[in-house]
Each structure stands twice: as C-alpha cells, then as structure tokens.
Enzyme design. Sequence first.
Site, PDB file in Angstrom:
ATOM      1  N   ASN A 269       0.865  -1.182   0.000  1.00  0.00           N
ATOM      2  CA  ASN A 269       0.000   0.000   0.000  1.00  0.00           C
ATOM      3  C   ASN A 269       0.901   1.233   0.000  1.00  0.00           C
ATOM      4  O   ASN A 269       1.516   1.551   1.011  1.00  0.00           O
ATOM      5  CB  ASN A 269      -0.884  -0.039   1.254  1.00  0.00           C
ATOM      6  CG  ASN A 269      -1.688   1.235   1.442  1.00  0.00           C
ATOM      7  OD1 ASN A 269      -1.790   2.067   0.538  1.00  0.00           O
ATOM      8  ND2 ASN A 269      -2.275   1.394   2.627  1.00  0.00           N
ATOM      9  N   TRP A 270       0.950   1.902  -1.151  1.00  0.00           N
ATOM     10  CA  TRP A 270       1.865   3.058  -1.273  1.00  0.00           C
ATOM     11  C   TRP A 270       1.281   4.325  -0.663  1.00  0.00           C
ATOM     12  O   TRP A 270       1.930   5.358  -0.653  1.00  0.00           O
ATOM     13  CB  TRP A 270       2.220   3.297  -2.752  1.00  0.00           C
ATOM     14  CG  TRP A 270       3.042   2.203  -3.371  1.00  0.00           C
ATOM     15  CD1 TRP A 270       3.469   1.041  -2.774  1.00  0.00           C
ATOM     16  CD2 TRP A 270       3.534   2.153  -4.717  1.00  0.00           C
ATOM     17  NE1 TRP A 270       4.195   0.281  -3.659  1.00  0.00           N
ATOM     18  CE2 TRP A 270       4.246   0.949  -4.868  1.00  0.00           C
ATOM     19  CE3 TRP A 270       3.429   3.009  -5.817  1.00  0.00           C
ATOM     20  CZ2 TRP A 270       4.866   0.576  -6.066  1.00  0.00           C
ATOM     21  CZ3 TRP A 270       4.045   2.650  -7.018  1.00  0.00           C
ATOM     22  CH2 TRP A 270       4.754   1.441  -7.129  1.00  0.00           C
ATOM     23  N   LYS A 271       0.044   4.259  -0.209  1.00  0.00           N
ATOM     24  CA  LYS A 271      -0.623   5.422   0.401  1.00  0.00           C
ATOM     25  C   LYS A 271      -0.463   6.659  -0.494  1.00  0.00           C
ATOM     26  O   LYS A 271      -0.432   6.544  -1.708  1.00  0.00           O
ATOM     27  CB  LYS A 271      -0.079   5.666   1.810  1.00  0.00           C
ATOM     28  CG  LYS A 271      -0.088   4.404   2.664  1.00  0.00           C
ATOM     29  CD  LYS A 271       0.073   4.692   4.118  1.00  0.00           C
ATOM     30  CE  LYS A 271       0.210   3.392   4.868  1.00  0.00           C
ATOM     31  NZ  LYS A 271      -0.010   3.519   6.285  1.00  0.00           N
TER      32      LYS A 271
ATOM     33  N   HIS B 230      -9.657   0.638   5.135  1.00  0.00           N
ATOM     34  CA  HIS B 230      -8.365   0.891   5.799  1.00  0.00           C
ATOM     35  C   HIS B 230      -8.613   1.837   6.975  1.00  0.00           C
ATOM     36  O   HIS B 230      -9.424   2.754   6.880  1.00  0.00           O
ATOM     37  CB  HIS B 230      -7.375   1.509   4.800  1.00  0.00           C
ATOM     38  CG  HIS B 230      -5.979   1.535   5.320  1.00  0.00           C
ATOM     39  ND1 HIS B 230      -5.546   2.485   6.214  1.00  0.00           N
ATOM     40  CD2 HIS B 230      -4.920   0.717   5.091  1.00  0.00           C
ATOM     41  CE1 HIS B 230      -4.266   2.246   6.514  1.00  0.00           C
ATOM     42  NE2 HIS B 230      -3.867   1.168   5.843  1.00  0.00           N
TER      43      HIS B 230
ATOM     44  N   GLU C 276      -7.045   4.276   8.066  1.00  0.00           N
ATOM     45  CA  GLU C 276      -6.850   5.709   7.777  1.00  0.00           C
ATOM     46  C   GLU C 276      -8.093   6.291   7.115  1.00  0.00           C
ATOM     47  O   GLU C 276      -8.426   7.456   7.317  1.00  0.00           O
ATOM     48  CB  GLU C 276      -5.590   5.895   6.899  1.00  0.00           C
ATOM     49  CG  GLU C 276      -4.324   5.676   7.725  1.00  0.00           C
ATOM     50  CD  GLU C 276      -3.109   5.236   6.926  1.00  0.00           C
ATOM     51  OE1 GLU C 276      -3.111   5.322   5.691  1.00  0.00           O
ATOM     52  OE2 GLU C 276      -2.139   4.786   7.571  1.00  0.00           O
TER      53      GLU C 276
ATOM     54  N   GLU D 113      -5.423  -5.433  10.568  1.00  0.00           N
ATOM     55  CA  GLU D 113      -4.433  -4.385  10.787  1.00  0.00           C
ATOM     56  C   GLU D 113      -4.725  -3.648  12.097  1.00  0.00           C
ATOM     57  O   GLU D 113      -5.537  -2.699  12.115  1.00  0.00           O
ATOM     58  CB  GLU D 113      -4.484  -3.371   9.645  1.00  0.00           C
ATOM     59  CG  GLU D 113      -4.178  -3.949   8.287  1.00  0.00           C
ATOM     60  CD  GLU D 113      -3.561  -2.894   7.371  1.00  0.00           C
ATOM     61  OE1 GLU D 113      -2.462  -3.146   6.876  1.00  0.00           O
ATOM     62  OE2 GLU D 113      -4.157  -1.827   7.192  1.00  0.00           O
TER      63      GLU D 113
ATOM     64  N   GLY E 270       2.233   1.957  10.777  1.00  0.00           N
ATOM     65  CA  GLY E 270       3.152   3.091  10.628  1.00  0.00           C
ATOM     66  C   GLY E 270       3.850   3.502  11.907  1.00  0.00           C
ATOM     67  O   GLY E 270       4.477   4.550  11.973  1.00  0.00           O
TER      68      GLY E 270
ATOM     69  N   SER F 137       3.366  -2.427  10.341  1.00  0.00           N
ATOM     70  CA  SER F 137       4.826  -2.410  10.505  1.00  0.00           C
ATOM     71  C   SER F 137       5.499  -3.737  10.128  1.00  0.00           C
ATOM     72  O   SER F 137       6.432  -4.185  10.808  1.00  0.00           O
ATOM     73  CB  SER F 137       5.207  -1.984  11.920  1.00  0.00           C
ATOM     74  OG  SER F 137       4.729  -0.671  12.167  1.00  0.00           O
TER      75      SER F 137
ATOM     76  N   GLY G 154       2.771  -1.246   4.321  1.00  0.00           N
ATOM     77  CA  GLY G 154       2.795   0.176   3.988  1.00  0.00           C
ATOM     78  C   GLY G 154       4.223   0.641   3.762  1.00  0.00           C
ATOM     79  O   GLY G 154       4.796   0.457   2.684  1.00  0.00           O
ATOM     80  N   GLY G 155       4.831   1.206   4.791  1.00  0.00           N
ATOM     81  CA  GLY G 155       6.157   1.822   4.684  1.00  0.00           C
ATOM     82  C   GLY G 155       7.198   0.976   3.969  1.00  0.00           C
ATOM     83  O   GLY G 155       7.911   1.475   3.083  1.00  0.00           O
TER      84      GLY G 155
HETATM   85  C1  PEP Z   1      -0.854  -0.065   6.048  1.00  0.00           C
HETATM   86  O1  PEP Z   1      -0.928   1.102   5.743  1.00  0.00           O
HETATM   87  O2  PEP Z   1      -1.742  -0.829   5.680  1.00  0.00           O
HETATM   88  C2  PEP Z   1       0.272  -0.514   6.855  1.00  0.00           C
HETATM   89  C3  PEP Z   1       0.230  -1.708   7.353  1.00  0.00           C
HETATM   90  O3  PEP Z   1       1.311   0.369   7.032  1.00  0.00           O
HETATM   91  P1  PEP Z   1       2.742   0.065   7.706  1.00  0.00           P
HETATM   92  O4  PEP Z   1       3.258  -1.220   7.098  1.00  0.00           O
HETATM   93  O5  PEP Z   1       3.594   1.243   7.359  1.00  0.00           O
HETATM   94  O6  PEP Z   1       2.520  -0.085   9.177  1.00  0.00           O
END
Ligand code: PEP
Length: 254
Positions: free
Chosen positions: A9-11, A97, A99, A169, A175, A215, A236-237
């Site tokens: 997920n590049w957000k 999600h 967010e 999640e 994050g 994470s 994500g990251g």
């Molecule tokens: C996400 O945004 O779905 C996520 C899991 O982010 P991260 O891996 O950065 O925690």
Amino acid sequence: MRRPMMAGNWKMYKDTSQASHLAKRISELTKGLSEAEVVICPPFTALKTVSDILSAPSVKISLGAQNAYFEEEGAFTGEISPLMLKDLGVKYCIVGHSERRQFFGETDEIVNKKAKALLKAGILPIFCVGESEEQRKANLTDKVISEQVKRGLEGISPDEIGMMVIAYEPIWAIGTGLTATSDQAEAAIKMIRGEVEAAFGKESSEAVRILYGGSVKPENIAELMAKDNIDGALVGGASLKAESFTSIIAFDED
Ligand code: PEP
C-alpha cells in the site's frame, strides 16, 4: 491451499515518475519468485502508469487501488468508481483501511457498500479491520473486529467471500514501528476466520486469504508467515522501497 499474498500500500506517496521507477524495480527484483502473489497499490494518479508496466507478459504482479466510491457513475465530484478502476486493469482494491475510517469518516456501512460495488465491477476487495490501542487495552479486540467483519461483509455471497482478501491491521501497529507479535496476529486472524465460517460456511473460511498488516518488515515477516492462519501481509512503509518489499515477498527463499 491458500496462495500467500504480499500487497504493498503506497498510500499518498510517489508521483508518476517515482511510481514508474518503483514498479519497474519491484518487477525486476521479484522475477523468478513465484510463491506469493504480489499486489501493488499506487495512488490513483499513478495507476495508469503502473498498469502499463505490469501489463508486460513477463511481469506477474497484480494492480491494486487504495479506495473507490460505491456508485458506478454520477455527480460525485472527486470520486472514482469501481468501473473506472476496472478499466485501468485494477484487480484488487483496499477498503476499510483504518486511515479511511479515521480521517474520512468511513463507517462499516460505507465499507460494506464499497466492497459490494467493487465485487459487482469484478474487483476483489482487500477488506481491512483492526482495533485501536485503547480497544485492545480494554479487552475489546475480538468484539470490535467481529463487528467490523459482520457489518462490513453483510450481504456478500459465500463464493465472493472465498475470493476476496481480508487484512487484519491493528491500528496501533500501522506506521508506528510496533508490530503485533506473531501470536497476537495469529489469534486475531484465527478469530476472523471463525467469524467467516460462522457467517458464510467452512468452504469460504478455508478459501479466504487473511493478511496481517502493521509495521511488517523483512525482519518480522518469516515469523508471521510461520503461523497457520496468516496468509500474507499488507505492507505500507516497507513497500515504498523495492529492496525491502522484495525481501518480504521472498520471505521463504534461502
Ligand atoms: C498499512 O498502511 O496498511 C500498513 C500496514 O502500514 P505500515 O506497514 O507502514 O505499518
């Protein structure tokens, strides 16, 4: 047998040239790795660019989107419909999600409408659920997740459930650098699979892939993947760098 999935997920990162570079690099580095299905979810503005890169016959990566509206078309300024995503070659789309729930007020009802609209357009939802830190501390994790699962998946057929993807999640792990332990992730995901079985039957619960997200890094993926119910990761990251995302995808390579 459920095929593992690693979804990036590049957000709201990467303009078109950065997205093009990253998609090409991931394609190169993952060539020859075949166990996990790889999905990348760029922002809307880079979908077409990335879609063109992924459409090369030698590339085995699926395209995902991060959001969609639940109507097919109409006067909904600023929104993107599932049919528009389908037209760009999108196969998966993230819904629910945290967010989007947190910053854009998406309720279980909206998430449910989006999931159904995506399925109608032939796009498979990556349906996200997860509890906050306060909810976990108050021992509400199971209750919160099971309500999100029940409400978010209401009215979807058992066959469709079997094809889609669920992502657990925990909000406190997204994050933040804090990862749920593999035992915590397994316990929540096992519970979700149980909810799916109760609502849609054993066949659906055995077929649906349930990912962990929060994470995920090259250092913790193998331990998570060793668990029976964890079928992959929503990243994500660590998906924003081709090398770290590839190490996650190659979790079981020597
Ligand atoms: C996400 O945004 O779905 C996520 C899991 O982010 P991260 O891996 O950065 O925690």
